[in-house]
Design a protein around this motif. Structure first.
Motif, mmCIF file in Angstrom:
data_model
loop_
_atom_site.group_PDB
_atom_site.id
_atom_site.type_symbol
_atom_site.label_atom_id
_atom_site.label_comp_id
_atom_site.label_asym_id
_atom_site.label_seq_id
_atom_site.Cartn_x
_atom_site.Cartn_y
_atom_site.Cartn_z
ATOM 1 N N VAL A 187 1.010 -1.163 0.127
ATOM 2 C CA VAL A 187 0.244 -0.049 -0.167
ATOM 3 C C VAL A 187 0.832 1.176 -0.065
ATOM 4 C CG1 VAL A 187 -1.909 -1.155 1.375
ATOM 5 C CG2 VAL A 187 -0.025 0.145 2.527
ATOM 6 N N PRO A 188 0.285 2.360 -0.488
ATOM 7 C CA PRO A 188 1.128 3.530 -0.398
ATOM 8 C C PRO A 188 1.134 3.937 1.228
ATOM 9 C CG PRO A 188 -0.731 3.951 -1.701
ATOM 10 C CD PRO A 188 -0.812 2.553 -1.164
ATOM 11 N N VAL A 189 2.728 4.455 1.324
ATOM 12 C CA VAL A 189 3.107 4.774 2.753
ATOM 13 C C VAL A 189 3.407 6.395 2.582
ATOM 14 C CG1 VAL A 189 5.019 4.703 4.321
ATOM 15 C CG2 VAL A 189 4.396 2.676 2.950
ATOM 16 N N LEU A 190 2.331 7.077 3.492
ATOM 17 C CA LEU A 190 2.567 8.478 3.744
ATOM 18 C C LEU A 190 3.498 8.648 5.034
ATOM 19 C CD1 LEU A 190 1.771 11.419 3.376
ATOM 20 C CD2 LEU A 190 -0.496 10.878 4.139
ATOM 21 N N CYS A 191 4.615 9.509 4.886
ATOM 22 C CA CYS A 191 5.465 9.815 6.157
ATOM 23 C C CYS A 191 4.802 10.877 6.650
ATOM 24 C CB CYS A 191 6.669 9.761 5.909
ATOM 25 S SG CYS A 191 7.773 9.852 7.213
ATOM 26 N N ALA A 192 4.518 11.217 7.619
ATOM 27 C CA ALA A 192 3.820 12.585 8.378
ATOM 28 C C ALA A 192 4.942 12.817 9.579
ATOM 29 C CB ALA A 192 2.592 12.485 9.071
ATOM 30 N N VAL A 193 6.119 13.735 8.955
ATOM 31 C CA VAL A 193 7.035 14.253 9.803
ATOM 32 C C VAL A 193 6.538 15.673 10.557
ATOM 33 C CG1 VAL A 193 9.455 15.289 9.816
ATOM 34 C CG2 VAL A 193 8.641 13.497 8.130
ATOM 35 N N ASN A 194 6.343 15.204 11.873
ATOM 36 C CA ASN A 194 5.763 16.262 12.746
ATOM 37 C C ASN A 194 6.646 17.098 13.563
ATOM 38 O OD1 ASN A 194 5.910 13.496 13.932
ATOM 39 N ND2 ASN A 194 5.502 14.643 15.754
ATOM 40 N N GLY B 147 -0.309 24.420 11.883
ATOM 41 C CA GLY B 147 -1.638 24.268 12.239
ATOM 42 C C GLY B 147 -2.568 23.886 11.164
ATOM 43 N N ALA B 148 -2.026 23.587 9.955
ATOM 44 C CA ALA B 148 -2.913 22.748 8.934
ATOM 45 C C ALA B 148 -2.349 21.491 8.512
ATOM 46 C CB ALA B 148 -2.901 23.640 7.312
ATOM 47 N N PHE B 149 -1.368 20.926 9.512
ATOM 48 C CA PHE B 149 -0.539 19.778 9.173
ATOM 49 C C PHE B 149 -1.566 18.683 9.496
ATOM 50 C CE2 PHE B 149 1.849 15.951 10.876
ATOM 51 C CZ PHE B 149 2.729 15.982 10.042
ATOM 52 N N GLU B 150 -2.231 18.397 10.620
ATOM 53 C CA GLU B 150 -3.031 17.089 10.625
ATOM 54 C C GLU B 150 -4.264 17.040 9.456
ATOM 55 O OE1 GLU B 150 -2.404 14.911 12.545
ATOM 56 O OE2 GLU B 150 -1.009 15.944 13.947
ATOM 57 N N ALA B 151 -4.631 18.410 9.120
ATOM 58 C CA ALA B 151 -5.955 18.198 8.226
ATOM 59 C C ALA B 151 -5.196 18.022 6.848
ATOM 60 C CB ALA B 151 -6.601 19.686 7.940
ATOM 61 N N ALA B 152 -4.070 18.421 6.425
ATOM 62 C CA ALA B 152 -3.165 17.983 5.350
ATOM 63 C C ALA B 152 -2.999 16.383 5.317
ATOM 64 C CB ALA B 152 -2.113 18.604 5.142
ATOM 65 N N ILE B 153 -2.662 15.886 6.284
ATOM 66 C CA ILE B 153 -2.199 14.492 6.379
ATOM 67 C C ILE B 153 -3.581 13.717 6.279
ATOM 68 C CG2 ILE B 153 -1.521 12.630 7.915
ATOM 69 C CD1 ILE B 153 0.728 14.242 6.565
ATOM 70 N N ASP B 154 -4.442 14.079 7.008
ATOM 71 C CA ASP B 154 -5.883 13.348 6.623
ATOM 72 C C ASP B 154 -6.607 13.330 5.508
ATOM 73 O OD1 ASP B 154 -5.829 12.866 9.474
ATOM 74 O OD2 ASP B 154 -7.082 14.373 10.212
ATOM 75 N N ASP B 155 -6.408 14.400 4.714
ATOM 76 C CA ASP B 155 -6.817 14.640 3.396
ATOM 77 C C ASP B 155 -6.192 13.681 2.371
ATOM 78 O OD1 ASP B 155 -8.363 16.206 1.304
ATOM 79 O OD2 ASP B 155 -6.197 16.505 0.718
ATOM 80 N N LEU B 156 -4.759 13.848 2.648
ATOM 81 C CA LEU B 156 -3.868 13.010 1.726
ATOM 82 C C LEU B 156 -4.178 11.467 1.950
ATOM 83 C CD1 LEU B 156 -1.953 12.832 -0.781
ATOM 84 C CD2 LEU B 156 -0.152 13.357 0.805
ATOM 85 N N ALA B 157 -4.197 11.353 2.891
ATOM 86 C CA ALA B 157 -4.254 9.693 3.406
ATOM 87 C C ALA B 157 -5.805 9.298 2.806
ATOM 88 C CB ALA B 157 -4.614 9.512 4.946
ATOM 89 N N ALA B 158 -6.796 10.231 2.822
ATOM 90 C CA ALA B 158 -8.082 9.559 2.526
ATOM 91 C C ALA B 158 -7.938 9.606 0.952
ATOM 92 C CB ALA B 158 -9.314 10.568 2.962
ATOM 93 N N ARG B 159 -7.410 10.504 0.381
ATOM 94 C CA ARG B 159 -7.011 10.565 -1.178
ATOM 95 C C ARG B 159 -6.509 9.198 -1.658
ATOM 96 N NH1 ARG B 159 -4.142 15.579 -2.802
ATOM 97 N NH2 ARG B 159 -4.205 14.885 -4.835
#
Length: 263
Positions: free
Chosen positions: A101-108, A189-201
């Motif tokens: 599966v695609p792997v999305l790395c969220a560097v926080n 401030g937009a990080f979590e929403a950006a990760i959630d959006d890309l993961a859903a896509r």
């Protein structure tokens, strides 16, 4: 999903999330953590997840190897670092780059040492603008590992890779984006929403096509144009028989959004 001591593994619908969970040590890797991350990757690969998000708990992504495990008393023999790589780090990287599966790395937050090389093994990297990347191996007399001596120069060029590796200086997420090392740097401030959006896509995308694209691009480095044209032919031949391709064509002709199954 399974319980672990040093990580958290959860699954929500088609999205699996692996969180390094040693925030008091900036999520630095221990021997136990190497084993748990590798086991978690196997667990995700065997599940029906359509995307994996990898991130860190607290203010850091990962500070690399926990050097407190390598302390030696006077007179003790030095550690065999090659054994550590062979048994722990290398199997983890090999598993990561072959995930189905695609792997999305969220560097926080801070990503240093292995924490900076591990994102290079992922398909997409999104970082907070406050995050820093540091290939700090040279500061303790080592070479970058986790495959970074191959992936880093291929990603950002030899001159920049050599400077990062030899000087051990940190760079900002915005610089990493400008150099092509990561997909995107976003406001904190937009990080979590950006990760959630890309993961859903990614979870809703045609999984086989995405994974085949990853494989074809990585294989292209060692091939001629003729060889790569043959490679693309073979991938298209297989993907053209997939349920996702049929759904994509049908949805296009019916002028509706596709509903991919990952098959």
């Amino acid at each position: 999903m399974s319980d672990y001591r040093t990580i958290i593994l959860t699954k929500d619908c088609d999205i699996a999330r692996l969180t390094f969970n040693r925030p008091d040590r900036l999520n630095a890797f221990t021997a136990v953590m190497f084993g748990e991350v590798t086991a978690a990757l196997d667990e995700v690969a065997a599940s029906n997840a359509r995307v994996l998000v990898v991130t860190g708990a607290g203010r850091g992504f990962c500070a690399g190897q926990d050097l407190s495990e390598r302390k030696r008393a006077p007179g003790d023999p030095p550690p065999d670092l090659s054994e550590s790589l062979e048994k722990r780090c290398n199997p983890l990287i090999r598993r990561l780059v072959t995930m189905p599966v695609p792997v999305l790395c969220a560097v926080n937050g801070v990503a240093a040492g292995l924490g900076a090389t591990l994102p290079l093994a992922c398909d997409y990297v999104v970082a907070k603008k406050s995050a820093k990347f540091a290939y700090s191996f040279g500061k303790i007399g080592l070479v970058p590992d986790g495959g970074a001596t191959l992936t880093l120069p291929r990603t950002i060029g030899m001159s920049r890779a050599m400077g990062l590796a030899m000087l051990g200086e940190s760079i900002s997420a915005e610089t990493a984006e400008a150099w092509g090392m990561i997909w995107r740097a976003v406001d904190d401030g937009a990080f979590e929403a950006a990760i959630d959006d890309l993961a859903a896509r990614l979870a809703a995308a045609p999984t086989l096509g995405l994974i085949s694209t990853r494989e074809a691009m990585r294989e292209s480095v060692t091939r001629s144009l003729d060889e790569q044209l043959d490679c693309e032919r073979d991938y298209q031949g297989r993907l053209g028989r997939s349920a996702d391709y049929q759904e994509g064509v049908t949805a296009f002709t019916e002028k509706r959004a596709p509903k991919f199954s990952g098959r």
